[in-house]
Write a protein that holds these residues in place. Structure first.
Motif, PDB file in Angstrom:
ATOM      1  N   ALA A 172      16.916  -2.009   2.641  1.00  0.00           N
ATOM      2  CA  ALA A 172      16.000  -1.432   1.511  1.00  0.00           C
ATOM      3  C   ALA A 172      15.372  -0.437   1.608  1.00  0.00           C
ATOM      4  CB  ALA A 172      15.086  -2.290   0.962  1.00  0.00           C
ATOM      5  N   THR A 173      15.622   0.082   0.468  1.00  0.00           N
ATOM      6  CA  THR A 173      14.886   1.715   0.731  1.00  0.00           C
ATOM      7  C   THR A 173      13.554   2.288  -0.775  1.00  0.00           C
ATOM      8  OG1 THR A 173      16.929   3.258   1.439  1.00  0.00           O
ATOM      9  CG2 THR A 173      14.610   4.315   0.584  1.00  0.00           C
ATOM     10  N   LEU A 174      12.437   2.245   0.050  1.00  0.00           N
ATOM     11  CA  LEU A 174      11.569   2.614  -1.236  1.00  0.00           C
ATOM     12  C   LEU A 174      11.378   4.458  -1.424  1.00  0.00           C
ATOM     13  CD1 LEU A 174       8.854   1.819  -2.524  1.00  0.00           C
ATOM     14  CD2 LEU A 174       6.670   2.370  -0.998  1.00  0.00           C
ATOM     15  N   TYR A 175      11.849   4.583  -2.283  1.00  0.00           N
ATOM     16  CA  TYR A 175      11.779   5.893  -2.758  1.00  0.00           C
ATOM     17  C   TYR A 175      11.309   6.423  -3.315  1.00  0.00           C
ATOM     18  CZ  TYR A 175      14.949  10.387  -3.187  1.00  0.00           C
ATOM     19  OH  TYR A 175      15.710  11.524  -3.139  1.00  0.00           O
ATOM     20  N   HIS A 176      10.556   7.894  -3.120  1.00  0.00           N
ATOM     21  CA  HIS A 176       9.372   9.015  -3.768  1.00  0.00           C
ATOM     22  C   HIS A 176      10.638   9.594  -4.255  1.00  0.00           C
ATOM     23  CE1 HIS A 176       6.339  10.966  -4.898  1.00  0.00           C
ATOM     24  NE2 HIS A 176       5.397  10.613  -4.629  1.00  0.00           N
ATOM     25  N   GLY A 178       0.997  -1.543   0.160  1.00  0.00           N
ATOM     26  CA  GLY A 178       0.102   0.100  -0.188  1.00  0.00           C
ATOM     27  C   GLY A 178       0.728   1.709   0.221  1.00  0.00           C
ATOM     28  N   LEU A 179       1.724   1.234   0.067  1.00  0.00           N
ATOM     29  CA  LEU A 179       3.059   2.758   0.126  1.00  0.00           C
ATOM     30  C   LEU A 179       3.642   3.015  -0.914  1.00  0.00           C
ATOM     31  CD1 LEU A 179       4.350   1.488   3.705  1.00  0.00           C
ATOM     32  CD2 LEU A 179       3.317   3.631   3.044  1.00  0.00           C
ATOM     33  N   ALA A 180       3.770   1.648  -2.116  1.00  0.00           N
ATOM     34  CA  ALA A 180       4.510   1.656  -3.457  1.00  0.00           C
ATOM     35  C   ALA A 180       3.410   2.087  -4.498  1.00  0.00           C
ATOM     36  CB  ALA A 180       5.177   0.423  -4.214  1.00  0.00           C
ATOM     37  N   SER A 181       3.776   3.336  -5.309  1.00  0.00           N
ATOM     38  CA  SER A 181       3.050   4.071  -6.436  1.00  0.00           C
ATOM     39  C   SER A 181       3.786   4.177  -7.567  1.00  0.00           C
ATOM     40  CB  SER A 181       2.541   5.066  -5.532  1.00  0.00           C
ATOM     41  OG  SER A 181       3.435   6.165  -5.990  1.00  0.00           O
ATOM     42  N   ASN A 182       3.127   5.187  -8.160  1.00  0.00           N
ATOM     43  CA  ASN A 182       3.713   5.361  -9.790  1.00  0.00           C
ATOM     44  C   ASN A 182       5.047   5.842  -9.863  1.00  0.00           C
ATOM     45  OD1 ASN A 182       1.379   4.042 -11.215  1.00  0.00           O
ATOM     46  ND2 ASN A 182       0.652   5.473 -11.986  1.00  0.00           N
ATOM     47  N   SER A 183       4.798   6.922  -8.535  1.00  0.00           N
ATOM     48  CA  SER A 183       6.000   7.614  -8.411  1.00  0.00           C
ATOM     49  C   SER A 183       7.808   7.362  -7.359  1.00  0.00           C
ATOM     50  CB  SER A 183       5.518   8.784  -7.542  1.00  0.00           C
ATOM     51  OG  SER A 183       4.799   9.621  -8.416  1.00  0.00           O
ATOM     52  N   THR A 184       6.907   6.057  -7.436  1.00  0.00           N
ATOM     53  CA  THR A 184       8.370   5.193  -6.270  1.00  0.00           C
ATOM     54  C   THR A 184       9.020   4.398  -6.506  1.00  0.00           C
ATOM     55  OG1 THR A 184       6.999   3.182  -5.568  1.00  0.00           O
ATOM     56  CG2 THR A 184       7.035   5.442  -4.263  1.00  0.00           C
ATOM     57  N   ALA A 185      10.348   4.768  -6.338  1.00  0.00           N
ATOM     58  CA  ALA A 185      11.758   3.008  -6.759  1.00  0.00           C
ATOM     59  C   ALA A 185      11.993   2.733  -5.880  1.00  0.00           C
ATOM     60  CB  ALA A 185      12.854   3.814  -7.801  1.00  0.00           C
ATOM     61  N   ASN A 186      12.218   1.246  -5.986  1.00  0.00           N
ATOM     62  CA  ASN A 186      12.838   0.170  -5.298  1.00  0.00           C
ATOM     63  C   ASN A 186      13.827  -0.011  -5.185  1.00  0.00           C
ATOM     64  OD1 ASN A 186      10.146  -0.645  -4.566  1.00  0.00           O
ATOM     65  ND2 ASN A 186      10.397  -2.082  -5.635  1.00  0.00           N
ATOM     66  N   ILE A 187      14.452   0.986  -3.889  1.00  0.00           N
ATOM     67  CA  ILE A 187      16.462   0.949  -3.300  1.00  0.00           C
ATOM     68  C   ILE A 187      16.853  -0.317  -3.131  1.00  0.00           C
ATOM     69  CG2 ILE A 187      18.559   1.880  -3.561  1.00  0.00           C
ATOM     70  CD1 ILE A 187      16.643   4.480  -4.573  1.00  0.00           C
ATOM     71  N   CYS A 188      17.834  -1.097  -3.261  1.00  0.00           N
ATOM     72  CA  CYS A 188      18.567  -2.162  -2.248  1.00  0.00           C
ATOM     73  C   CYS A 188      19.604  -1.697  -1.943  1.00  0.00           C
ATOM     74  CB  CYS A 188      18.187  -3.857  -3.390  1.00  0.00           C
ATOM     75  SG  CYS A 188      19.115  -4.723  -1.926  1.00  0.00           S
ATOM     76  N   GLN A 189      19.940  -1.130  -0.733  1.00  0.00           N
ATOM     77  CA  GLN A 189      21.234   0.098  -0.820  1.00  0.00           C
ATOM     78  C   GLN A 189      22.429  -0.761  -0.672  1.00  0.00           C
ATOM     79  OE1 GLN A 189      20.336   2.763  -1.248  1.00  0.00           O
ATOM     80  NE2 GLN A 189      18.551   3.744   0.112  1.00  0.00           N
ATOM     81  N   HIS A 190      23.434  -0.007  -1.780  1.00  0.00           N
ATOM     82  CA  HIS A 190      24.630  -1.473  -1.553  1.00  0.00           C
ATOM     83  C   HIS A 190      26.447  -0.762  -1.971  1.00  0.00           C
ATOM     84  CE1 HIS A 190      27.784  -3.684  -3.578  1.00  0.00           C
ATOM     85  NE2 HIS A 190      25.966  -4.889  -3.524  1.00  0.00           N
ATOM     86  N   LEU A 191      26.837  -1.618  -1.641  1.00  0.00           N
ATOM     87  CA  LEU A 191      27.523  -0.317  -0.788  1.00  0.00           C
ATOM     88  C   LEU A 191      29.695  -1.221  -0.201  1.00  0.00           C
ATOM     89  CD1 LEU A 191      29.298   2.810  -1.063  1.00  0.00           C
ATOM     90  CD2 LEU A 191      28.786   2.992   1.483  1.00  0.00           C
ATOM     91  N   GLN A 192      30.189  -1.135  -1.318  1.00  0.00           N
ATOM     92  CA  GLN A 192      31.066  -1.903  -0.888  1.00  0.00           C
ATOM     93  C   GLN A 192      31.098  -2.854  -0.528  1.00  0.00           C
ATOM     94  OE1 GLN A 192      32.628  -0.983   2.966  1.00  0.00           O
ATOM     95  NE2 GLN A 192      33.973   1.744   1.907  1.00  0.00           N
ATOM     96  N   GLY A 193      30.198  -3.947  -2.303  1.00  0.00           N
ATOM     97  CA  GLY A 193      30.198  -5.002  -2.066  1.00  0.00           C
ATOM     98  C   GLY A 193      29.245  -5.963  -2.058  1.00  0.00           C
ATOM     99  N   SER A 194      28.388  -4.901  -0.756  1.00  0.00           N
ATOM    100  CA  SER A 194      27.269  -5.788   0.227  1.00  0.00           C
ATOM    101  C   SER A 194      25.652  -5.216   0.377  1.00  0.00           C
ATOM    102  CB  SER A 194      27.632  -5.469   1.704  1.00  0.00           C
ATOM    103  OG  SER A 194      28.536  -6.748   1.579  1.00  0.00           O
ATOM    104  N   TYR A 195      25.062  -5.925   0.512  1.00  0.00           N
ATOM    105  CA  TYR A 195      23.573  -5.153   0.328  1.00  0.00           C
ATOM    106  C   TYR A 195      23.427  -4.845   1.781  1.00  0.00           C
ATOM    107  CZ  TYR A 195      22.540  -6.498  -4.633  1.00  0.00           C
ATOM    108  OH  TYR A 195      22.047  -6.221  -5.497  1.00  0.00           O
ATOM    109  N   HIS A 196      22.867  -3.550   2.184  1.00  0.00           N
ATOM    110  CA  HIS A 196      22.306  -2.948   3.612  1.00  0.00           C
ATOM    111  C   HIS A 196      21.580  -2.571   4.122  1.00  0.00           C
ATOM    112  CE1 HIS A 196      26.908  -2.700   3.930  1.00  0.00           C
ATOM    113  NE2 HIS A 196      27.203  -2.720   2.793  1.00  0.00           N
TER     114      HIS A 196
END
Length: 362
Positions: free
Chosen positions: A146-150, A126-144
């Motif tokens: 998850a972010t739903l970004y507007h 219920g929080l995702a929309s046409n304006s959001t993006a799913n980001i799996c936050q990745h840095l230095q070889g690892s996932y840390h």
């Protein structure tokens, strides 16, 4: 492959043959042979302005070469424009995610390491929309986390993470060096990057269009509020929280006061009593467009509330959950909510039925 098919393939330019191979690999995403089954409804995916005409021309060429063709299904959009737009979005997603560059995801379930940040592996509904993006936050070889970004408000609707023991002090990193998400700007790089990176500099126009940056916050009167706080992580993940896709404008008094007290409560009280704690922390935006609510430089929305929910799983298998709702204006009160109460508030503000812990933690 018969000779006629070989001849057809050889008549197509190499890059279009490569695209045909990608489409064939992901054939389950497309209707074939006049199938009339109802399609899965997918949300709009942003195309960078500089890519629009290039992608439109590419679609026209592969239509002409009969790699794909317009659907005759009754479910197809009547408007040729909307049909073409949907096709362009699908092709961009397939091309970008056919290799390793998939930090911005179609679904969090596409990457198991990212899915694990959610309780029972199920993201909120219920929080995702046409304006959001799913980001799996990745840095230095690892996932840390998850972010739903507007994309329009340029703030995270939520970040999902597992509460960890903090093993080090806050990283000493200037706000001008905080990370940005290259994939939002159409740059096929898996790791988040600092603005000074030469690749980011070459594509800064698209990066600026796609997300908030340091200058949006400079002298704004608001702090760069971590939605997922660095103090909730070990040293390996702390640095990854310093990205503008994990930031929202936060009143400095609220940031250092009542909301900080709640974050300390999670770290000092909840962490030790749970075998594992899944946290969802987010904001309620004041508007999706600059003429709605309050904004920084008509680019970044100032949320009316911060919210958080945690699911505590104990060693005996028992579970408990609780939420908080904090006002981003005076008197900066932070109110304890049941998960059902918090879901009702979010449902009202976002216009969809919200379910935070789909796995049933209440």
């Amino acid at each position: 492959m018969d000779q006629m098919e070989v001849n057809r393939r050889m008549s197509i330019p190499a890059h279009l043959r490569q695209l045909e191979d990608i489409l064939w690999e992901f054939q389950e995403a497309f209707s074939r042979h006049g199938e009339n089954t109802p399609p899965i409804r997918e949300r709009y995916r942003h195309i960078l302005a500089k890519l629009y005409h290039e992608v439109k021309d590419m679609v026209a060429r592969i239509l002409e070469n009969q790699v794909i063709w317009k659907s005759q299904s009754p479910w197809a959009p009547e408007s040729s424009y909307s049909s073409m737009e949907s096709l362009q979005q699908a092709l961009i997603l397939l091309v970008l995610c056919s290799g390793v560059f998939c930090e911005v995801l179609e679904s969090f379930t596409d990457v198991p390491d990212c899915q694990n940040f959610f309780y029972e592996g199920q993201e909120p509904l219920g929080l995702a929309s046409n304006s959001t993006a799913n980001i799996c936050q990745h840095l230095q070889g690892s996932y840390h986390y998850a972010t739903l970004y507007h994309r329009l408000a340029r703030v995270p609707i939520y970040s999902a993470y597992i509460l960890e023991v903090s093993t080090t002090s806050r990283p000493d990193l200037s706000s001008s060096s905080w990370y940005l998400e290259p994939m939002l700007g159409g740059i096929p790089q898996k790791d988040m990057m600092q603005p000074s990176n030469s690749v980011m500099q070459l594509n800064m126009e698209d990066v600026l269009e796609s997300q908030a940056v340091n200058d949006d916050y400079r002298n704004s009167g608001y702090s760069r509020g971590h939605v997922n706080p660095s103090q909730h992580h070990s040293s390996a993940s702390q640095l990854s929280t310093f990205t503008y896709t994990n930031m929202a404008p936060q009143d400095a008094t609220f940031n250092s006061g009542t909301w900080n007290q709640y974050e300390n409560f999670l770290k000092d009280k909840i962490l030790s009593s749970c075998q594992q704690t899944h946290v969802l922390s987010g904001v309620i935006i004041s508007g999706s467009h600059p003429w709605e609510g309050k904004w920084l430089r008509e680019r970044v929305n100032v949320p009316t509330f911060y919210w958080s929910a945690f699911c505590c799983v104990r060693s005996d298998g028992s579970r408990s959950a609780e939420g908080r709702l904090g006002r981003n204006t005076s008197p900066f009160d932070v109110v304890t909510k049941t998960i059902l109460e918090l879901e009702a508030i979010l449902s009202k503000d976002y216009g969809e039925q919200v379910l935070l812990f789909s796995g049933g933690c209440q």
